[in-house]
Design a protein around this motif. Structure first.
Motif, PDB file in Angstrom:
ATOM      1  N   ALA A 223      44.493  51.012  59.916  1.00 43.96           N
ATOM      2  CA  ALA A 223      44.351  50.708  58.499  1.00 43.96           C
ATOM      3  C   ALA A 223      42.921  50.309  58.223  1.00 43.96           C
ATOM      4  CB  ALA A 223      45.300  49.574  58.100  1.00 43.96           C
ATOM      5  N   GLY A 224      42.307  50.931  57.238  1.00 40.64           N
ATOM      6  CA  GLY A 224      40.910  50.672  56.927  1.00 40.64           C
ATOM      7  C   GLY A 224      40.714  49.318  56.284  1.00 40.64           C
ATOM      8  N   PRO A 225      39.462  48.811  56.276  1.00 40.66           N
ATOM      9  CA  PRO A 225      39.173  47.538  55.641  1.00 40.66           C
ATOM     10  C   PRO A 225      39.390  47.627  54.137  1.00 40.66           C
ATOM     11  CG  PRO A 225      37.145  48.675  56.188  1.00 40.66           C
ATOM     12  CD  PRO A 225      38.262  49.466  56.796  1.00 40.66           C
ATOM     13  N   PRO A 226      39.824  46.548  53.514  1.00 42.82           N
ATOM     14  CA  PRO A 226      40.058  46.589  52.075  1.00 42.82           C
ATOM     15  C   PRO A 226      38.758  46.833  51.320  1.00 42.82           C
ATOM     16  CG  PRO A 226      40.132  44.319  52.870  1.00 42.82           C
ATOM     17  CD  PRO A 226      40.058  45.204  54.073  1.00 42.82           C
ATOM     18  N   VAL A 227      38.844  47.646  50.284  1.00 42.29           N
ATOM     19  CA  VAL A 227      37.696  47.900  49.430  1.00 42.29           C
ATOM     20  C   VAL A 227      38.112  47.682  47.983  1.00 42.29           C
ATOM     21  CG1 VAL A 227      36.561  49.532  50.968  1.00 42.29           C
ATOM     22  CG2 VAL A 227      38.295  50.353  49.391  1.00 42.29           C
ATOM     23  N   PHE A 228      37.141  47.342  47.157  1.00 47.30           N
ATOM     24  CA  PHE A 228      37.391  47.089  45.749  1.00 47.30           C
ATOM     25  C   PHE A 228      38.465  46.022  45.554  1.00 47.30           C
ATOM     26  CE2 PHE A 228      35.824  51.526  45.642  1.00 47.30           C
ATOM     27  CZ  PHE A 228      34.715  51.320  44.848  1.00 47.30           C
ATOM     28  N   ARG A 229      38.582  45.096  46.518  1.00 48.31           N
ATOM     29  CA  ARG A 229      39.595  44.049  46.386  1.00 48.31           C
ATOM     30  C   ARG A 229      38.991  42.753  45.849  1.00 48.31           C
ATOM     31  NH1 ARG A 229      42.020  48.117  47.008  1.00 48.31           N
ATOM     32  NH2 ARG A 229      43.749  48.502  48.449  1.00 48.31           N
ATOM     33  N   ASP A 230      37.645  42.756  45.611  1.00 49.03           N
ATOM     34  CA  ASP A 230      37.003  41.551  45.112  1.00 49.03           C
ATOM     35  C   ASP A 230      36.809  41.595  43.606  1.00 49.03           C
ATOM     36  OD1 ASP A 230      35.135  43.543  45.076  1.00 49.03           O
ATOM     37  OD2 ASP A 230      33.468  42.278  45.767  1.00 49.03           O
ATOM     38  N   VAL A 231      37.555  42.477  42.924  1.00 47.32           N
ATOM     39  CA  VAL A 231      37.464  42.531  41.467  1.00 47.32           C
ATOM     40  C   VAL A 231      38.039  41.241  40.902  1.00 47.32           C
ATOM     41  CG1 VAL A 231      38.205  43.746  39.397  1.00 47.32           C
ATOM     42  CG2 VAL A 231      37.649  45.035  41.466  1.00 47.32           C
ATOM     43  N   ASP A 232      37.213  40.514  40.183  1.00 51.32           N
ATOM     44  CA  ASP A 232      37.606  39.209  39.654  1.00 51.32           C
ATOM     45  C   ASP A 232      37.951  39.352  38.181  1.00 51.32           C
ATOM     46  OD1 ASP A 232      37.928  36.635  38.816  1.00 51.32           O
ATOM     47  OD2 ASP A 232      35.978  35.905  39.519  1.00 51.32           O
ATOM     48  N   PRO A 233      39.235  39.286  37.824  1.00 46.21           N
ATOM     49  CA  PRO A 233      39.635  39.466  36.427  1.00 46.21           C
ATOM     50  C   PRO A 233      39.149  38.358  35.512  1.00 46.21           C
ATOM     51  CG  PRO A 233      41.499  38.763  37.747  1.00 46.21           C
ATOM     52  CD  PRO A 233      40.385  39.063  38.707  1.00 46.21           C
ATOM     53  N   ASP A 234      38.607  37.279  36.091  1.00 51.03           N
ATOM     54  CA  ASP A 234      38.070  36.209  35.262  1.00 51.03           C
ATOM     55  C   ASP A 234      36.616  36.452  34.876  1.00 51.03           C
ATOM     56  OD1 ASP A 234      40.407  34.670  35.195  1.00 51.03           O
ATOM     57  OD2 ASP A 234      39.984  33.871  37.190  1.00 51.03           O
ATOM     58  N   ARG A 235      36.024  37.517  35.430  1.00 52.57           N
ATOM     59  CA  ARG A 235      34.642  37.840  35.099  1.00 52.57           C
ATOM     60  C   ARG A 235      34.589  39.160  34.336  1.00 52.57           C
ATOM     61  NH1 ARG A 235      31.231  39.247  38.766  1.00 52.57           N
ATOM     62  NH2 ARG A 235      32.714  39.671  40.435  1.00 52.57           N
ATOM     63  N   VAL A 236      34.031  39.119  33.120  1.00 59.29           N
ATOM     64  CA  VAL A 236      33.890  40.345  32.343  1.00 59.29           C
ATOM     65  C   VAL A 236      33.079  41.364  33.130  1.00 59.29           C
ATOM     66  CG1 VAL A 236      32.998  41.340  30.197  1.00 59.29           C
ATOM     67  CG2 VAL A 236      33.984  39.044  30.188  1.00 59.29           C
ATOM     68  N   SER A 237      32.024  40.903  33.806  1.00 59.76           N
ATOM     69  CA  SER A 237      31.136  41.816  34.519  1.00 59.76           C
ATOM     70  C   SER A 237      31.881  42.588  35.592  1.00 59.76           C
ATOM     71  CB  SER A 237      29.973  41.034  35.141  1.00 59.76           C
ATOM     72  OG  SER A 237      30.457  40.081  36.075  1.00 59.76           O
ATOM     73  N   SER A 238      32.850  41.965  36.243  1.00 58.91           N
ATOM     74  CA  SER A 238      33.600  42.620  37.307  1.00 58.91           C
ATOM     75  C   SER A 238      34.414  43.790  36.763  1.00 58.91           C
ATOM     76  CB  SER A 238      34.515  41.605  37.990  1.00 58.91           C
ATOM     77  OG  SER A 238      35.127  42.156  39.121  1.00 58.91           O
ATOM     78  N   ILE A 239      35.052  43.579  35.618  1.00 53.34           N
ATOM     79  CA  ILE A 239      35.841  44.636  34.990  1.00 53.34           C
ATOM     80  C   ILE A 239      34.932  45.761  34.514  1.00 53.34           C
ATOM     81  CG2 ILE A 239      37.366  45.180  33.054  1.00 53.34           C
ATOM     82  CD1 ILE A 239      38.656  43.489  35.260  1.00 53.34           C
ATOM     83  N   ILE A 240      33.805  45.396  33.881  1.00 52.10           N
ATOM     84  CA  ILE A 240      32.889  46.403  33.358  1.00 52.10           C
ATOM     85  C   ILE A 240      32.291  47.233  34.485  1.00 52.10           C
ATOM     86  CG2 ILE A 240      30.777  46.780  32.017  1.00 52.10           C
ATOM     87  CD1 ILE A 240      33.265  45.835  30.435  1.00 52.10           C
ATOM     88  N   GLU A 241      32.021  46.596  35.625  1.00 53.93           N
ATOM     89  CA  GLU A 241      31.470  47.332  36.766  1.00 53.93           C
ATOM     90  C   GLU A 241      32.380  48.487  37.184  1.00 53.93           C
ATOM     91  OE1 GLU A 241      29.136  43.544  38.837  1.00 53.93           O
ATOM     92  OE2 GLU A 241      31.022  44.285  39.681  1.00 53.93           O
ATOM     93  N   ILE A 242      33.684  48.214  37.235  1.00 57.91           N
ATOM     94  CA  ILE A 242      34.638  49.258  37.617  1.00 57.91           C
ATOM     95  C   ILE A 242      34.660  50.370  36.569  1.00 57.91           C
ATOM     96  CG2 ILE A 242      37.083  49.782  37.971  1.00 57.91           C
ATOM     97  CD1 ILE A 242      35.833  48.416  40.337  1.00 57.91           C
ATOM     98  N   LEU A 243      34.651  49.990  35.282  1.00 56.84           N
ATOM     99  CA  LEU A 243      34.677  51.001  34.227  1.00 56.84           C
ATOM    100  C   LEU A 243      33.406  51.845  34.237  1.00 56.84           C
ATOM    101  CD1 LEU A 243      36.290  48.911  31.353  1.00 56.84           C
ATOM    102  CD2 LEU A 243      37.282  50.918  32.462  1.00 56.84           C
TER     103      LEU A 243
END
Length: 244
Positions: A83-103
């Protein structure tokens, strides 16, 4: 075993139900490392769901490093150590910047993916995109959760690009790809009524461009949808309301 929304936990969807049942069977030893999962058609019959649901459930297991697909051979169970290492698991829903980064990442990726899908899709892939769109709009009109169906729609387009890397990246992003799912702490909540029409219009424009084999139209429709999503999340998070 038939997958039925009425038997699923609150907020769960058919994709989640099938994914969780397959994961349970694997963890219980029903399938051992190296075993091949039953065919897509057999799983469709076993769970009483559509092919799209089965594909997205398996895609979720792939994203978690539980199974792998081998071209022309099927889907196989991976040993836990692979099983590979987790990726994109540090998305913090409390930070607007984190959500915008994914979009922003999705915008850079999916616009080209949609353009390729418009010129490369097969009739079967077009049918898969249409089926995912119909499922999405049906759930929205019933005021039921739509995030998993939204994910299925975008995954179907990525596959229709016929460049497997597009789908692989979206699978790695996983549930973080749909911000409202991350923001609601993994509970797929129904979209508010005022968003339903927007949801259908934006996704419908993408579908229409792909059906018309219009790459620039597909690119523009996808860009419009994802950039509008960024704008909506910025505004709604400023207002302290749960985005949709």
């Amino acid at each position: 075993m038939k997958a039925d929304d009425s038997l699923a936990p609150p907020g769960a969807t058919l994709v989640v139900t099938v994914r969780d049942e397959l994961r349970r069977q694997i963890l219980a030893g029903d399938y051992k490392p190296g075993d091949r999962l039953p065919s897509e058609s057999r799983l469709t019959q076993e769970f009483g769901v559509s092919r799209t649901v089965v594909r997205e459930a398996i895609a979720a297991l792939r994203a978690d490093g539980i199974v792998e697909s081998k071209q022309g051979a099927g889907v196989f169970i991976l040993p836990p150590s692979e099983a590979g290492p987790p990726v994109f698991r540090d998305v913090d829903p409390d930070r607007v910047s984190s959500i915008i980064e994914i979009l922003e990442l999705r915008t850079a990726l999916e616009c080209d993916g949609a353009a390729l899908a418009a010129t490369r899709h097969s009739p079967a892939q077009e049918e898969e995109i249409l089926e995912a769109f119909q499922r999405l709009t049906e759930l929205a009109r019933q005021h039921r959760p739509t995030a998993e169906a939204d994910f299925a729609f975008h995954m179907a387009i990525a596959r229709a690009s016929n460049n497997s890397r597009f789908a692989e990246v979206l699978q790695l992003i996983g549930s973080a790809m749909i911000p409202r799912l991350a923001l609601s702490r993994e509970k797929d909540l129904p979209a508010p009524p005022d968003y339903l029409k927007v949801l259908e219009q934006e996704h419908g424009a993408i579908l229409a461009a792909i059906q018309n084999s219009d790459p620039e139209g597909a690119r523009l429709a996808m860009a419009t949808h994802l950039k509008n999503s960024q704008m909506r999340y910025r505004q709604q998070l400023r207002n302290g309301r749960l985005p949709s």
